[in-house]
Design an enzyme around this catalytic site. Structure first.
Site, PDB file in Angstrom:
ATOM      1  N   HIS A   1     -18.909  -6.277 -19.210  1.00  0.00           N
ATOM      2  CA  HIS A   1     -17.716  -6.549 -20.012  1.00  0.00           C
ATOM      3  C   HIS A   1     -17.397  -5.365 -20.917  1.00  0.00           C
ATOM      4  O   HIS A   1     -16.591  -5.476 -21.835  1.00  0.00           O
ATOM      5  CB  HIS A   1     -17.918  -7.796 -20.886  1.00  0.00           C
ATOM      6  CG  HIS A   1     -18.429  -8.975 -20.128  1.00  0.00           C
ATOM      7  ND1 HIS A   1     -19.765  -9.276 -20.053  1.00  0.00           N
ATOM      8  CD2 HIS A   1     -17.786  -9.891 -19.385  1.00  0.00           C
ATOM      9  CE1 HIS A   1     -19.922 -10.368 -19.302  1.00  0.00           C
ATOM     10  NE2 HIS A   1     -18.742 -10.756 -18.880  1.00  0.00           N
TER      11      HIS A   1
ATOM     12  N   ASP B   1     -22.030 -18.875 -22.199  1.00  0.00           N
ATOM     13  CA  ASP B   1     -22.445 -19.563 -20.985  1.00  0.00           C
ATOM     14  C   ASP B   1     -23.666 -20.442 -21.256  1.00  0.00           C
ATOM     15  O   ASP B   1     -23.730 -21.587 -20.813  1.00  0.00           O
ATOM     16  CB  ASP B   1     -22.761 -18.541 -19.873  1.00  0.00           C
ATOM     17  CG  ASP B   1     -21.533 -17.757 -19.447  1.00  0.00           C
ATOM     18  OD1 ASP B   1     -20.470 -18.374 -19.266  1.00  0.00           O
ATOM     19  OD2 ASP B   1     -21.632 -16.527 -19.307  1.00  0.00           O
TER      20      ASP B   1
ATOM     21  N   SER C   1     -14.256 -15.372 -15.397  1.00  0.00           N
ATOM     22  CA  SER C   1     -13.561 -14.804 -14.243  1.00  0.00           C
ATOM     23  C   SER C   1     -13.416 -13.288 -14.427  1.00  0.00           C
ATOM     24  O   SER C   1     -13.668 -12.756 -15.503  1.00  0.00           O
ATOM     25  CB  SER C   1     -12.179 -15.442 -14.094  1.00  0.00           C
ATOM     26  OG  SER C   1     -12.296 -16.785 -13.691  1.00  0.00           O
ATOM     27  N   GLY C   2     -13.017 -12.618 -13.344  1.00  0.00           N
ATOM     28  CA  GLY C   2     -12.805 -11.176 -13.429  1.00  0.00           C
ATOM     29  C   GLY C   2     -13.916 -10.358 -12.815  1.00  0.00           C
ATOM     30  O   GLY C   2     -13.908  -9.129 -12.900  1.00  0.00           O
ATOM     31  N   HIS C   3     -14.885 -11.044 -12.207  1.00  0.00           N
ATOM     32  CA  HIS C   3     -16.051 -10.344 -11.661  1.00  0.00           C
ATOM     33  C   HIS C   3     -16.179 -10.495 -10.146  1.00  0.00           C
ATOM     34  O   HIS C   3     -17.256 -10.245  -9.598  1.00  0.00           O
ATOM     35  CB  HIS C   3     -17.333 -10.871 -12.308  1.00  0.00           C
ATOM     36  CG  HIS C   3     -17.401 -10.751 -13.798  1.00  0.00           C
ATOM     37  ND1 HIS C   3     -17.331  -9.541 -14.435  1.00  0.00           N
ATOM     38  CD2 HIS C   3     -17.528 -11.686 -14.765  1.00  0.00           C
ATOM     39  CE1 HIS C   3     -17.427  -9.737 -15.750  1.00  0.00           C
ATOM     40  NE2 HIS C   3     -17.533 -11.024 -15.975  1.00  0.00           N
TER      41      HIS C   3
END
Lengths: 332, 332
Positions: free
Chosen positions: A219, A110, A55-57
């Site tokens: 990141h 991932d 998350s965060g994108h």
């Protein structure tokens, strides 16, 4: 921290609650785990496309679930992989009998979890293929391009593979479309300031005020050049030259361009960048057939941008132009 | 400064160059002055809607020029009004014989110049009406609501008046739709950090790290409360209560909601906010029929957000749902 959040540990789940409350006609949770989302209207008989990652994108990844895009998504905590079980749950939910393509960025965690999900899917009789976004040219040289990280350019693969699935292509064909687009996509990023991670309060990278980092990852992964902040035109030239070389663009080529904001960079600045991308493309005789300018893959409130280029042929352009409809991206 | 720009004085024009290069099928300059933009496909015989104001708020104002939205726009320097001549040029270019509505935010400089443009338009025989966005409830109390500033809620007026013009309403009717929506729209903002103005290098306002300002304007105008940063839920309650009171929302009412990012606030945080807006609306028995979450009116890279509410009736909801298509906003 300068964030509008409640408890940092609740950030991801509360954000997903907001998405589900805002878009009940477009997205739903197939089971009890709200970190797995699928199209509310997923058609049967077509190839499912499952993406996912940390998350965060936003709008990556949840924003690209919808008609003519991905069918389902599994997300983890901020900048953390979803679990194998979550990836599998997404695949099970979107499998309409025609198999499932896993399409996500090339990051160790991932890959590990999606690969485990393949085993779980096979046990259920769901056929899968995998395509990895690996467009970040700063992360590895051309001769090791299979090891590159995936960044904003994966948007092109979502758009193309999603259009192929929507028109009824089979699993092999949809996977081949994704691979073909990934093969012809290259991205370079620039970072001006980091994001602060909600749970730790730590910056994603360190960069002195007034400096820039060219080739930075989403990141905060180390880039290829750090130095004093330059002008927009100089920055565009630094980002664009390696892409032109990597894709071997020559006079007469046609491209699609994505100027992506990382979070805190104003849309105005992205258009100032696009202006020079267009000028530089004209200079080398390359035509921009389709442009995307805005926030497509962010890193929370990181200041910075990235430039992605997809080398076009008729097929790729047609797939980009096909209709799409998700809460975050519409093509009419 | 932490900006991707060239010469600060070229910022606005280079940004417009980028927009024109990226969207030649949707936007064009009717004359030599590129700060005046109009729909590439403006229909004749329909009411034209001209908006405008300072630059630095993308997608406001240029983003809302297109089918089912505004017909033309004139912009000034960052946070500065366009000239009367530019406002007039936009009106002249979009007048298709049915008259022109000037629809913009209630700021002194803008009012001064658009009012002069009315005189110029009259000399050319162009009939005009004016509607002023004045949704910022923190800027004036309810009894002086005609003096309020216009902020993000003007989006609702663009959408509704644009739909009315598109369906062929006459000038009086389109102006009445805009007034009706403005009358039923209220907005409250929160600021966490300022933007830096490109030409001066100065911050748009001062705010110590870790503090928030409730009721802040989109140029950094002083709000109604300053204090330590609170949780997202507390912030939503501070923003929402004055809106519910101002619009006299009661059980059974229907609303549209806009959770707007000011520039540097991640989309994730806007969804965390929306989650609690939805919860609070449910608590008072008010139904959200339509929601918009993202960057609709920014202040360059300011960190912060605003909450706008439009009280709905059948007519307003129908106008919101009508098709629209601009480079920055699509409704299908």
């Amino acid at each position: 921290m300068r964030k509008i959040i409640n408890q940092p540990n609740d950030f991801v789940d509360e954000m997903i609650d907001g998405i589900l409350l805002a878009h009940p006609d477009k997205l739903k949770t197939p089971g009890d785990d709200k970190r797995v989302l699928v199209r509310a209207d997923a058609p049967t008989g077509k190839v499912g496309i499952v993406t996912g990652g940390g998350s965060g994108h936003l709008p990556l990844f949840k924003g690209y679930v919808g008609k003519g895009l991905c069918s389902g998504v599994a997300v983890g905590n901020v900048f953390s992989s979803p679990s194998a079980q979550q990836c599998f749950e997404a695949a099970k939910a979107v499998d309409g009998g025609a198999g499932v393509l896993f399409l996500y960025g090339n990051y160790g965690g991932d890959v590990f979890n999606f690969d485990l999900a393949i085993d779980l899917a096979e046990l259920e009789g769901i056929e899968t293929r995998t395509a990895l976004g690996r467009d970040d040219v700063a992360s590895q040289p051309n001769e090791r391009k299979l090891d590159r990280r995936g960044v904003a350019g994966i948007f092109f693969a979502f758009k193309g593979a999603g259009a192929a699935a929507e028109r009824g292509d089979g699993l092999e064909a949809v996977a081949a479309v994704a691979e073909d687009i990934i093969e012809h996509t290259a991205t370079m990023g620039i970072g001006l300031s980091p994001t602060i991670l909600p749970t730790t309060g730590k910056a994603s990278f360190d960069l002195p005020e007034g400096e820039m980092e060219i080739g930075i990852g989403i990141h905060g992964e180390t880039g290829i050049h750090r130095g004093p902040l330059e002008t927009a035109d100089q920055i565009v030239e630094r980002l664009m030259a390696p892409l032109v070389a990597d894709l071997v663009l020559v006079r007469g080529d046609r491209i699609a361009v994505l100027v992506n904001g990382m979070g805190a960079t104003p849309l105005e600045e992205l258009y100032v960048m696009y202006r020079h991308v267009h000028q530089q493309a004209a200079l080398i005789g390359v035509t921009i057939e389709k442009s995307y300018i805005g926030e497509y893959a962010t890193s929370l409130e990181m200041a910075g941008a990235s430039l992605s280029i997809l080398k076009l042929n008729d097929e790729r352009l047609e797939l980009l132009k096909a209709p799409a409809d998700s809460p975050f991206f519409v093509e009419v």
